[in-house]
Write a protein that holds these residues in place. Structure first.
Motif, mmCIF file in Angstrom:
data_model
loop_
_atom_site.group_PDB
_atom_site.id
_atom_site.type_symbol
_atom_site.label_atom_id
_atom_site.label_comp_id
_atom_site.label_asym_id
_atom_site.label_seq_id
_atom_site.Cartn_x
_atom_site.Cartn_y
_atom_site.Cartn_z
ATOM 1 N N TYR A 148 65.678 50.220 -8.992
ATOM 2 C CA TYR A 148 66.522 52.129 -8.866
ATOM 3 C C TYR A 148 66.046 52.033 -10.533
ATOM 4 O O TYR A 148 65.781 53.245 -11.975
ATOM 5 C CB TYR A 148 67.485 52.624 -8.536
ATOM 6 N N LEU A 149 66.816 51.466 -11.357
ATOM 7 C CA LEU A 149 67.047 51.391 -12.404
ATOM 8 C C LEU A 149 65.382 51.267 -13.727
ATOM 9 O O LEU A 149 64.996 51.886 -14.302
ATOM 10 C CB LEU A 149 67.663 50.654 -13.461
ATOM 11 N N TYR A 150 65.330 50.507 -12.881
ATOM 12 C CA TYR A 150 63.847 49.550 -13.269
ATOM 13 C C TYR A 150 62.503 50.831 -13.666
ATOM 14 O O TYR A 150 61.524 51.379 -13.795
ATOM 15 C CB TYR A 150 62.971 48.425 -12.387
ATOM 16 N N GLY A 151 62.449 51.477 -11.808
ATOM 17 C CA GLY A 151 61.882 52.811 -12.272
ATOM 18 C C GLY A 151 62.334 54.004 -12.800
ATOM 19 O O GLY A 151 60.914 54.278 -13.630
ATOM 20 N N VAL A 152 63.412 54.148 -13.523
ATOM 21 C CA VAL A 152 63.865 55.099 -13.757
ATOM 22 C C VAL A 152 63.648 55.181 -15.513
ATOM 23 O O VAL A 152 63.199 55.780 -16.190
ATOM 24 C CB VAL A 152 65.510 55.525 -13.775
ATOM 25 N N MET A 153 63.680 53.695 -16.169
ATOM 26 C CA MET A 153 63.373 53.358 -17.235
ATOM 27 C C MET A 153 62.081 52.333 -18.194
ATOM 28 O O MET A 153 62.441 52.877 -18.888
ATOM 29 C CB MET A 153 65.456 52.820 -18.108
ATOM 30 N N PHE A 154 61.653 51.506 -17.048
ATOM 31 C CA PHE A 154 60.916 50.488 -17.067
ATOM 32 C C PHE A 154 59.574 51.030 -16.889
ATOM 33 O O PHE A 154 58.875 50.108 -17.196
ATOM 34 C CB PHE A 154 61.262 49.702 -17.028
#
Length: 231
Positions: free
Chosen positions: A50-56
């Motif tokens: 989820y963090l990957y989809g939001v930030m990267f």
């Protein structure tokens, strides 16, 4: 005879009170702790996904070092090109430290459409956890990785489904999985075909990408496109 037999008897070495005797201890975790550890690992991967989809997932800048040419019989980038962190560090770091997520991003892309991103993330992480427990899990994990790599080959018109391509894909995933993920990610991010399918999420019942044609560098990278046109 008795003397010979007696000569074969080995005397137990005398141990002083201060001597340390090495003892081999085999620790085996209970099955429920193994399952709990696998579940926690999958949950952690999902959080990072989820963090990957939001930030990267922002657009990549142009390549600084463009390959001399695009080959039609193998991946354009080598297994170690990702270490150059060109154009940035995301592909390299995510391939090594977030392997399930970067792999899922590649096989779930509009160009490949092997399976959806979340489906691929969960399946990869699950089989990765099981592969450390049983040989069946390891074989299933390897089959999944090779199938994804073969799908990428097919989408880009590279040799696929042949004994040779399957053999080399197996070796690649056996000896350096992060290198395989880096190479696949570079291919998808910076190489496209003239007949790539529209970039949209994988939908149920989708038959996959259309037959690819001539490959070119991704037009999102102006430097790469210019170099390709000049060649």
């Amino acid at each position: 005879v008795a003397g010979k037999a007696a000569g074969k008897v080995q005397e137990t070495p005398h141990l002083d009170s201060g001597d340390v005797v090495p003892v081999k201890i085999s620790v085996k975790l209970p099955w429920y702790e193994v399952i709990l550890g696998g579940i926690l690992y999958i949950i952690l991967v999902m959080i990072f996904a989820y963090l990957y989809g939001v930030m990267f997932t922002y657009s990549s800048p142009p390549l600084r070092l463009v390959p001399a040419k695009i080959v039609n019989d193998d991946f354009t980038f080598s297994l170690v090109d990702g270490f150059r962190c060109d154009p940035d560090w995301r592909i390299c770091c995510c391939s090594w430290f977030c392997t399930p997520i970067r792999w899922a991003d590649s096989v779930g892309s509009a160009e490949v459409r092997f399976m959806g991103f979340w489906q691929a993330t969960v399946l990869f992480a699950t089989l990765q956890a099981i592969s450390g427990i049983t040989i069946v899990g390891f074989v299933a994990f390897l089959i999944l990785a090779v199938m994804g790599r073969q799908r990428i080959r097919s989408a880009y018109g590279l040799p696929s489904g042949t004994g040779s391509s399957i053999f080399w894909d197996i070796l690649t995933w056996l000896f350096c999985p992060p290198c395989a993920v880096m190479q696949e990610a570079l291919q998808i991010e910076f190489v496209e075909t003239e007949d790539m399918a529209a970039k949209e999420p994988l939908l149920p019942g989708d038959d996959g990408p259309r037959a690819p044609q001539q490959q070119t560098f991704n037009s999102a990278s102006p430097a790469a496109a210019g170099a390709s046109a000049a060649a």
